[in-house]
Design an enzyme around this catalytic site. Structure first.
Site, PDB file in Angstrom:
ATOM      1  N   ASP A  49      -2.827   2.538  -6.120  1.00  0.00           N
ATOM      2  CA  ASP A  49      -1.825   2.625  -5.062  1.00  0.00           C
ATOM      3  C   ASP A  49      -1.738   1.420  -4.135  1.00  0.00           C
ATOM      4  O   ASP A  49      -1.027   1.471  -3.133  1.00  0.00           O
ATOM      5  CB  ASP A  49      -2.072   3.884  -4.220  1.00  0.00           C
ATOM      6  CG  ASP A  49      -3.461   3.915  -3.598  1.00  0.00           C
ATOM      7  OD1 ASP A  49      -4.303   3.080  -3.969  1.00  0.00           O
ATOM      8  OD2 ASP A  49      -3.705   4.778  -2.737  1.00  0.00           O
ATOM      9  N   GLU A  50      -2.421   0.329  -4.448  1.00  0.00           N
ATOM     10  CA  GLU A  50      -2.279  -0.858  -3.608  1.00  0.00           C
ATOM     11  C   GLU A  50      -2.572  -2.116  -4.404  1.00  0.00           C
ATOM     12  O   GLU A  50      -3.287  -2.103  -5.402  1.00  0.00           O
ATOM     13  CB  GLU A  50      -3.184  -0.786  -2.374  1.00  0.00           C
ATOM     14  CG  GLU A  50      -4.656  -0.741  -2.679  1.00  0.00           C
ATOM     15  CD  GLU A  50      -5.515  -0.807  -1.412  1.00  0.00           C
ATOM     16  OE1 GLU A  50      -5.180  -1.598  -0.499  1.00  0.00           O
ATOM     17  OE2 GLU A  50      -6.511  -0.064  -1.338  1.00  0.00           O
ATOM     18  N   ASP A  70       0.859  -1.183   0.000  1.00  0.00           N
ATOM     19  CA  ASP A  70       0.000   0.000   0.000  1.00  0.00           C
ATOM     20  C   ASP A  70       0.895   1.233   0.000  1.00  0.00           C
ATOM     21  O   ASP A  70       1.664   1.450   0.938  1.00  0.00           O
ATOM     22  CB  ASP A  70      -0.895  -0.017   1.240  1.00  0.00           C
ATOM     23  CG  ASP A  70      -2.019   1.003   1.179  1.00  0.00           C
ATOM     24  OD1 ASP A  70      -2.157   1.661   0.123  1.00  0.00           O
ATOM     25  OD2 ASP A  70      -2.749   1.145   2.173  1.00  0.00           O
TER      26      ASP A  70
END
Length: 383
Positions: free
Chosen positions: A125-126, A31
Site C-alpha cells: 500500500d505504499e 500511501d
C-alpha cells in the site's frame, strides 16, 4: 487545508518541487488510505461508513488494518482484537483477503510505472517514486502526484495520500501530513524548518521507547535534536545518532531503488512487564505469529529459516534459528517452527523483556516483479 484535504500552498507554482537544476531529486511518496479496510468497504457496500477491522476476532486475534471510522475510537493495527472490540463495541471484523489486496496493489503499481520506472514499493500500500525525469511531460512533480492520485481513485475506487519533496525522508513525512486523501509538498528550502517543527515521534525509527528516552534527554521536537551536535547524539544513541543528526536537518541522500531486496520479514514485542511463565510466553508468541504472517503475506515472501529472538531483563540478547529444506509457505508451518524454538528455551533461565520472530533466507516465486522486495528490511516493532 481545503475541503479536499490538500494544502492550499501546494497549488502555488512557487511552492513546486522543481529543482533539477540544483541537483535535487523529485520524490513522491504515495500511501494508500487504510488500504486493507478500504478494499473491504469498496467491495462490500454494507461496510461503508462503519468501523471495520481486518483480522481475526478471536481472543488471540490481532487487527491487521482499521478503517478511519474505527481509528476514531482508538483502534489501530497490531492491536489485540479483544482490545479493539472493547474500544469500539460496534467494530465489524472481516477476514483478510490478500488476493484482493494484491490485485488492487498491482493496479496501483501499473499506474506508478506509467510515470516512472523508478518505483520502490515499501509494502502493498505504499511506495516511493523518483519522478525527476518528467516522462509524461506533466510539468511539475505536484502535477504528477495529483495525476497519480486521480487515476488511482478513478481506476480502483480507492483514495491515496501523497507527499512530494526532494528526498525520501521528507516525502514520507509529507504523505502523512494531510491524510486521508490529501497531498503535501515540501519544497527546497523548507525541509529543515518542517522537520524541526515536528514532535520527535514523527521521526521514522522513533517508537514509544525511543520517544521516552528522547524526552528524558530533553528532546521534544526536531529542533531540539538539531540543537545537539553529532558527538552528543552518538554518545546517547550510538549509530542511530548519525541518522538523527541528518534527519533533524532534513537530509536524506538515499536513492529510490526499484529492485531493493529484503533480507527478512519479522516482528518483535517489548513487554510492559517482564515475562517468565510459560503460558504467557506461548500466548505472546501466537500473537506475534499472527502479525508477522500478515507481513509475510503482504510481502509475498517465502523463506527457509525461522529465528526466535529473546531479550532478557538484563538486556542480554539470545537468538535461536531453525532452517528447513522446503520453503515455509503457510502460517501453520511458520507457527509450528516458532513454537518448537520457544519450547526448547522453556523454562527460561530468567525473565524476558522482548520476544521476536523472523522469517529469513527468503525467496520469491513468480515473475520478475514478484521477486522484487517491498523495501522494508529487518525487524518491525509491533507494540
Amino acid at each position: 487545508m481545503d475541503e479536499t484535504g490538500e494544502q492550499n500552498r501546494e497549488g502555488d507554482p512557487k511552492g513546486e518541487v522543481d529543482s533539477e537544476a540544483d541537483g535535487l531529486r523529485k520524490i513522491v511518496h504515495v500511501d494508500m488510505d487504510a488500504f486493507f479496510a478500504s478494499v473491504e468497504q469498496r467491495d462490500n457496500p454494507e461496510l461503508r461508513g462503519k468501523p471495520v477491522a481486518v483480522g481475526g476476532s478471536s481472543g488471540r486475534g490481532v487487527v491487521a488494518a482499521a478503517s478511519y471510522e474505527a481509528r476514531q475510537f482508538g483502534v489501530r493495527s497490531a492491536m489485540p482484537s479483544i482490545t479493539a472490540k472493547r474500544l469500539c463495541p460496534d467494530l465489524v471484523f472481516v477476514k483478510s483477503r490478500f488476493d484482493a489486496y494484491r490485485e488492487a496493489s498491482q493496479q496501483i503499481r501499473e499506474i506508478f510505472r506509467f510515470y516512472t520506472p523508478l518505483v520502490e514499493p515499501l509494502s502493498l500500500d505504499e511506495a516511493y517514486l523518483d519522478i525527476t525525469e518528467d516522462l509524461q511531460g506533466m510539468g511539475s512533480a505536484t502535477a504528477t502526484a495529483q495525476a497519480i492520485r486521480k487515476r488511482i481513485r478513478e481506476e480502483t475506487d480507492l483514495t491515496a495520500s501523497a507527499g512530494v519533496s526532494y528526498n525520501k525522508f521528507l516525502a514520507k513525512l509529507a504523505s502523512d501530513q494531510n491524510k486521508p486523501d490529501g497531498i503535501c509538498v515540501i519544497r527546497p528550502g523548507e525541509g529543515e524548518a518542517f522537520v524541526q517543527s515536528l514532535p520527535v515521534r514523527r521521526f521514522h525509527g522513533i517508537g514509544p521507547k525511543a520517544e521516552e528516552k528522547c524526552k528524558r534527554l530533553g528532546l521534544e521536537t526536531g529542533a531540539d535534536i538539531a540543537a545537539k551536535d553529532r558527538a552528543w547524539l552518538r554518545q546517547h544513541f550510538g549509530s542511530f545518532g548519525d541518522y538523527l543528526f541528518r534527519a533533524a536537518r532534513g537530509v536524506d541522500l538515499r536513492p529510490v531503488r526499484s529492485n531493493r531486496l529484503r533480507k527478512s520479514v519479522g516482528g518483535e514485542r517489548t513487554f510492559s512487564e517482564d515475562i517468565h511463565e510459560a503460558d504467557p510466553l506461548r500466548e505472546t508468541l501466537e500473537r506475534i505469529v499472527d502479525i508477522v504472517w500478515e507481513r509475510i503475506e503482504r510481502a509475498q515472501a517465502k523463506g527457509k529459516t525461522v529465528t526466535l529472538k529473546l531479550k532478557y531483563n538484563d538486556f542480554t540478547l539470545h537468538t535461536r534459528a531453525q532452517s528447513v529444506s522446503q520453503l515455509v509457505e503457510d502460517k501453520d508451518t511458520f507457527a509450528r517452527l516458532g513454537r518448537e524454538l520457544l519450547e526448547e528455551e522453556i523454562p527460561l533461565p530468567r525473565p524476558i523483556r522482548l520476544m521476536g520472530l523472523t522469517l529469513s533466507n527468503l525467496e520469491r516465486d513468480g515473475d520478475e516483479e514478484s521477486r522484487r522486495r517491498d523495501g522494508k528490511t529487518g525487524q518491525l516493532a509491533l507494540f
